[in-house]
Design a protein around this motif. Sequence first.
Motif, PDB file in Angstrom:
ATOM      1  N   GLY A 141      -2.892  22.248  24.104  1.00 14.80           N
ATOM      2  CA  GLY A 141      -3.860  21.149  23.983  1.00 14.80           C
ATOM      3  C   GLY A 141      -3.926  20.623  22.565  1.00 14.80           C
ATOM      4  O   GLY A 141      -3.987  19.406  22.333  1.00 14.80           O
ATOM      5  N   GLN A 144      -0.994  18.498  21.792  1.00 14.21           N
ATOM      6  CA  GLN A 144      -1.127  17.149  22.353  1.00 14.21           C
ATOM      7  C   GLN A 144      -2.053  16.303  21.481  1.00 14.21           C
ATOM      8  O   GLN A 144      -1.797  15.123  21.249  1.00 14.21           O
ATOM      9  N   GLU A 163       2.530  10.644  29.218  1.00 14.53           N
ATOM     10  CA  GLU A 163       2.174  11.936  29.843  1.00 14.53           C
ATOM     11  C   GLU A 163       1.320  12.836  28.947  1.00 14.53           C
ATOM     12  O   GLU A 163       1.725  13.957  28.621  1.00 14.53           O
ATOM     13  N   SER A 165      -1.219  14.448  29.768  1.00 12.42           N
ATOM     14  CA  SER A 165      -1.768  15.614  30.479  1.00 12.42           C
ATOM     15  C   SER A 165      -0.711  16.655  30.827  1.00 12.42           C
ATOM     16  O   SER A 165      -1.036  17.714  31.359  1.00 12.42           O
ATOM     17  N   LEU A 168      -0.892  20.726  30.805  1.00 13.08           N
ATOM     18  CA  LEU A 168      -2.211  21.204  30.390  1.00 13.08           C
ATOM     19  C   LEU A 168      -3.048  21.600  31.609  1.00 13.08           C
ATOM     20  O   LEU A 168      -2.928  21.003  32.680  1.00 13.08           O
ATOM     21  N   PRO A 170      -6.245  21.672  34.007  1.00 13.66           N
ATOM     22  CA  PRO A 170      -7.044  20.490  34.368  1.00 13.66           C
ATOM     23  C   PRO A 170      -8.201  20.194  33.409  1.00 13.66           C
ATOM     24  O   PRO A 170      -8.425  19.035  33.048  1.00 13.66           O
ATOM     25  N   ALA A 173      -6.788  18.790  30.241  1.00 12.58           N
ATOM     26  CA  ALA A 173      -6.222  17.454  30.491  1.00 12.58           C
ATOM     27  C   ALA A 173      -7.351  16.424  30.532  1.00 12.58           C
ATOM     28  O   ALA A 173      -7.237  15.337  29.952  1.00 12.58           O
ATOM     29  N   MET A 177      -7.988  13.182  28.151  1.00 18.38           N
ATOM     30  CA  MET A 177      -8.209  11.837  28.706  1.00 18.38           C
ATOM     31  C   MET A 177      -9.495  11.224  28.140  1.00 18.38           C
ATOM     32  O   MET A 177      -9.535  10.041  27.798  1.00 18.38           O
ATOM     33  N   GLU A 195       1.273   8.155  33.290  1.00 24.32           N
ATOM     34  CA  GLU A 195       0.828   9.417  33.866  1.00 24.32           C
ATOM     35  C   GLU A 195       1.486   9.658  35.208  1.00 24.32           C
ATOM     36  O   GLU A 195       1.626   8.745  36.017  1.00 24.32           O
ATOM     37  N   ASN A 197       0.015  12.141  36.872  1.00 24.09           N
ATOM     38  CA  ASN A 197      -1.227  12.525  37.534  1.00 24.09           C
ATOM     39  C   ASN A 197      -2.145  11.310  37.697  1.00 24.09           C
ATOM     40  O   ASN A 197      -2.806  10.864  36.776  1.00 24.09           O
ATOM     41  N   TYR A 200      -6.065  11.594  36.806  1.00 18.56           N
ATOM     42  CA  TYR A 200      -6.422  11.552  35.380  1.00 18.56           C
ATOM     43  C   TYR A 200      -6.342  10.113  34.869  1.00 18.56           C
ATOM     44  O   TYR A 200      -7.218   9.642  34.156  1.00 18.56           O
TER      45      TYR A 200
END
Length: 239
Positions: A141, A144, A163, A165, A168, A170, A173, A177, A195, A197, A200
């Motif tokens: 984390g 990032q 990307e 997230s 990571l 949830p 992530a 966000m 993304e 995901n 997110y």
Amino acid sequence: MATLLSVEKLHTGYGKIPVLWDVSIQVEKGSITALIGSNGAGKTTTLRAIVGIIPAWKGRIVFAGEDVTKLPSYRRVERGIVLVPEGRDIFQQMTVYENLLMSAYNQRARQKIQESLERVFNIFPRLRERLNQKAGTLSGGEQQMLAIARGLMALPRLLMIDEASLGLAPKLALEIMNLVKRIRDEEELTILIVEQNVHYALNIADYAYVLETGRIRMEGPAKEPAENPEIIKAYLGVQ
Ligand SMILES: Nc1ncnc2c1ncn2[C@@H]1O[C@H](COP(=O)(O)OP(=O)(O)OP(=O)(O)O)[C@@H](O)[C@H]1O
Ligand SMILES: [Mg+2]
């Protein structure tokens, strides 16, 4: 709202192999726009073409009213198009501080390093605490956060994050966000996120595009696909 970035009928690929066909994307100033799609859809390729790492075969990229399609990448960065690449492109053996300084290389950014550092620490206080730590020893984390902070050091007008997230948990992530949203709100930036995901992305985006095998298949205010599980399932293969 004014349009900051306009990608018009972009075709590109690698070598002779086409990857994108007729991709058109508008990013409004001050918005968070999401580009979503499954593995291999061409999301990263789209961002690379916008920042000029790969050339457009056909079509145009217009930024702040200027046609930048033929500009080399460093010129686009000078104008404020900044990419936070997939896979957190940080220098593992260097400290957090060195990593941040290395990103402020364009002419505009070099003159505002101190100011930029303060802004970055305001958003990511954890980075200030770890200034002298080797980047490779940060948690996923934190790495990032550092990758996004590096993007901010380049003084973007359009920050593109590939990307955020990825890999990571949830909870983390979602934290990232929310930080992205805070950056837009506090820094008055325009953000284009990519993304895999969907949830997110739609959580923070104003507007979304769905890319499927190199073509835009759907677009709309971000809430609509979120409220339409059928579409998400059909296009992205997730529940
Ligand atoms: N450097 C490259 N050389 C050749 N082909 C590539 C290269 N990079 C990507 N591709 C191909 O282009 C297509 C789109 O890849 P891209 O990385 O843009 O997808 P993506 O949507 O970002 O996927 P992911 O969600 O897995 O990151 C894929 O078929 C991929 O194999
Ligand atoms: Mg990708």
